[in-house]
Scaffold this motif. Structure first.
Motif, short mmCIF file in Angstrom:
data_model
loop_
_atom_site.label_atom_id
_atom_site.label_comp_id
_atom_site.label_asym_id
_atom_site.label_seq_id
_atom_site.Cartn_x
_atom_site.Cartn_y
_atom_site.Cartn_z
N LEU A 120 -4.46 -15.00 -1.20
CA LEU A 120 -4.58 -14.37 -2.51
C LEU A 120 -5.75 -13.41 -2.50
O LEU A 120 -6.82 -13.71 -1.98
CB LEU A 120 -4.80 -15.42 -3.60
CG LEU A 120 -3.61 -16.34 -3.92
CD1 LEU A 120 -4.05 -17.45 -4.85
CD2 LEU A 120 -2.48 -15.55 -4.54
N LEU A 121 -5.54 -12.24 -3.11
CA LEU A 121 -6.61 -11.26 -3.21
C LEU A 121 -7.52 -11.58 -4.40
O LEU A 121 -7.10 -12.19 -5.38
CB LEU A 121 -6.04 -9.84 -3.38
CG LEU A 121 -5.74 -9.10 -2.06
CD1 LEU A 121 -4.50 -9.67 -1.38
CD2 LEU A 121 -5.56 -7.61 -2.30
N ALA A 132 -8.01 -7.20 3.46
CA ALA A 132 -6.56 -7.07 3.62
C ALA A 132 -6.22 -5.82 4.43
O ALA A 132 -5.39 -5.86 5.35
CB ALA A 132 -5.87 -7.04 2.26
N VAL A 133 -6.86 -4.70 4.09
CA VAL A 133 -6.61 -3.47 4.83
C VAL A 133 -6.94 -3.67 6.31
O VAL A 133 -6.15 -3.31 7.20
CB VAL A 133 -7.42 -2.29 4.25
CG1 VAL A 133 -7.27 -1.05 5.13
CG2 VAL A 133 -6.96 -1.97 2.82
N ASP A 134 -8.09 -4.28 6.58
CA ASP A 134 -8.50 -4.50 7.97
C ASP A 134 -7.48 -5.35 8.73
O ASP A 134 -7.16 -5.07 9.89
CB ASP A 134 -9.87 -5.19 8.02
CG ASP A 134 -11.02 -4.28 7.61
OD1 ASP A 134 -10.80 -3.05 7.52
OD2 ASP A 134 -12.12 -4.80 7.37
N ALA A 135 -7.00 -6.40 8.08
CA ALA A 135 -6.03 -7.29 8.74
C ALA A 135 -4.73 -6.54 9.04
O ALA A 135 -4.15 -6.70 10.12
CB ALA A 135 -5.75 -8.50 7.86
N PRO A 159 1.17 -6.16 -5.86
CA PRO A 159 1.02 -4.71 -5.71
C PRO A 159 -0.21 -4.33 -4.89
O PRO A 159 -0.15 -3.40 -4.08
CB PRO A 159 0.90 -4.21 -7.16
CG PRO A 159 1.63 -5.24 -7.97
CD PRO A 159 1.36 -6.55 -7.28
N ASP A 160 -1.32 -5.06 -5.06
CA ASP A 160 -2.53 -4.74 -4.29
C ASP A 160 -2.31 -4.96 -2.80
O ASP A 160 -2.84 -4.22 -1.97
CB ASP A 160 -3.71 -5.59 -4.77
CG ASP A 160 -4.29 -5.10 -6.09
OD1 ASP A 160 -4.01 -3.94 -6.46
OD2 ASP A 160 -5.01 -5.87 -6.75
N GLU A 161 -1.54 -5.98 -2.45
CA GLU A 161 -1.29 -6.23 -1.03
C GLU A 161 -0.37 -5.16 -0.45
O GLU A 161 -0.54 -4.73 0.70
CB GLU A 161 -0.72 -7.63 -0.82
CG GLU A 161 -0.79 -8.05 0.63
CD GLU A 161 -0.55 -9.54 0.86
OE1 GLU A 161 -0.96 -10.03 1.92
OE2 GLU A 161 0.05 -10.20 -0.02
N ILE A 162 0.59 -4.70 -1.23
CA ILE A 162 1.43 -3.57 -0.80
C ILE A 162 0.55 -2.36 -0.53
O ILE A 162 0.68 -1.68 0.50
CB ILE A 162 2.49 -3.22 -1.86
CG1 ILE A 162 3.52 -4.34 -1.99
CG2 ILE A 162 3.17 -1.89 -1.52
CD1 ILE A 162 4.51 -4.15 -3.14
N ALA A 166 0.01 -0.36 2.97
CA ALA A 166 0.32 1.07 3.04
C ALA A 166 -0.89 1.87 3.51
O ALA A 166 -0.76 2.78 4.35
CB ALA A 166 0.79 1.56 1.67
N GLU A 167 -2.06 1.53 2.99
CA GLU A 167 -3.28 2.21 3.41
C GLU A 167 -3.53 1.98 4.89
O GLU A 167 -3.94 2.90 5.62
CB GLU A 167 -4.46 1.70 2.59
CG GLU A 167 -5.72 2.54 2.77
CD GLU A 167 -6.83 2.11 1.81
OE1 GLU A 167 -7.98 2.01 2.30
OE2 GLU A 167 -6.55 1.90 0.61
N ALA A 168 -3.28 0.78 5.36
CA ALA A 168 -3.44 0.47 6.78
C ALA A 168 -2.49 1.31 7.64
O ALA A 168 -2.89 1.85 8.68
CB ALA A 168 -3.19 -1.02 7.03
N ALA A 169 -1.23 1.44 7.21
CA ALA A 169 -0.27 2.24 7.96
C ALA A 169 -0.75 3.69 8.09
O ALA A 169 -0.66 4.30 9.16
CB ALA A 169 1.09 2.18 7.29
#
Length: 339
Positions: A120-121, A132-135, A159-162, A166-169
């Motif tokens: 959970l965020l 989350a982005v780093d992972a 939505p935050d995890e999506i 997306a930012e990671a991609a």
């Protein structure tokens, strides 16, 4: 919605509608995967089984195959003491799928499957957005190194995890798609309505190549969600990857009611409702997928279906629709999903 050229956009533009693959988990359980075992470990321990999984789906007519990496973040892999092997397990997942795709007689897209972390965020849990982005960066770097052509962010409820995925991609340099699992009274567990899926990460990088829904509860329910998604943005490229009919418990086993003819009809209805990428999730075998391939290849346009039409042809809804349901509780599932 689709900005710069990439292999998925190119194939979508060339063919109009694409067939995605079927269930990873269901297929691997049939090959001997034990409950609680990490499918990702089979990328090294039993690569021949993963090759067969992808080959069967390509032979059935899939235009897109998803890598065996759904639980490939450090957060999932730590449950199996493999959190230090994120890059190599994801790279192998992509290499195995890409090898099958590259020898196919037609263009087949290798999509890097990225599932939820299971955490959970903040403020509901301990994981920060940056964590989350780093992972996800760590996972997607491995997928890209192995030859994945697109980050396939799926079965999401937050939505935050999506957005983090997306930012990671974008950081890694892969185009991305994302799908929600609308399994809680027609919305995601975190309360996201299907009609709002397009806006979740539309501002990140060039925006998604496609958005949509996967998994959830049953084939009728996901088609109902599809109607909301296509109504809110008719121009969007929309993915629908529904479970095979309706899941039912028989003793301790989950059985999926969908037959190949029923899943063929699901594919036709999805096409009539405006989906551009159509596949199957839990319970969907290569036999189901082959029937869906024939249905799409022989497709004759029909009227846009209503929920009543969907129920009449596919079966009853398991949930209320998102438009009649109260807001979902602010909590998120941490368990493994998909296939």
């Amino acid at each position: 919605m689709t900005a710069h050229a990439n292999p998925l956009s190119d194939l979508l533009n060339a063919k109009g509608v694409l067939l995605a693959d079927g269930a990873t988990g269901t297929s691997l359980f049939a090959m001997g995967l034990e409950a609680g075992e990490a499918p990702e470990l089979w990328n090294e321990a039993r690569p021949e089984n993963i090759t067969k999984l992808h080959q069967d789906f390509v032979d059935a007519g899939a235009d897109i195959i998803l890598t065996n990496s759904f639980g490939g973040t450090r957060h999932r892999l730590k449950l199996h003491h493999a959190q230090d092997r994120v890059h190599e397990l994801n790279r192998r997942a992509a290499e195995i799928a890409r090898a099958v795709a590259d020898k196919a007689p037609r263009k087949v897209i290798t999509a890097g499957s990225v599932g939820p972390t299971g955490e959970l965020l903040v403020p509901l849990g301990a994981m920060t957005y940056e964590d989350a982005v780093d992972a996800f960066v760590e996972q997607i770097e491995g997928l890209k190194a192995g030859g994945a052509e697109v980050a396939w962010i799926e079965t999401m409820s937050s939505p935050d995890e999506i957005r983090a995925a997306a930012e990671a991609a974008v950081k890694v340099g892969l185009p991305y798609v994302y799908t929600g699992s609308f399994d809680t009274a027609g919305k995601t567990m975190m309360g996201l309505h299907p009609k709002d899926i397009h806006a979740v990460a539309g501002d990140i990088g060039d925006g998604p190549v496609a958005t949509g829904a996967n998994c959830g509860v049953g084939a009728s329910d996901i088609l109902s969600s599809l109607l909301d998604m296509t109504e809110s943005n008719p121009a969007a490229a929309i993915i629908v990857k529904g479970n095979c009919g309706i899941p039912e418990f028989r003793g301790s086993e989950i059985y999926y009611s969908g037959t190949p003819p029923l899943m063929a009809d699901y594919a036709r209805l999805a096409r009539d409702a405006g989906a551009r990428i159509i596949g199957g999730c839990c319970g969907t075998s290569c036999e189901h997928l082959a029937a869906m391939r024939v249905a799409l290849d022989t497709y004759v346009p029909g009227e846009r279906p209503t929920v009543e039409t969907i129920v009449e042809r596919i079966g009853p809804l398991r949930n209320k629709t998102a438009n009649e349901a109260p807001a979902a509780p602010a909590r998120e599932r941490a368990g493994r999903r998909r296939g």
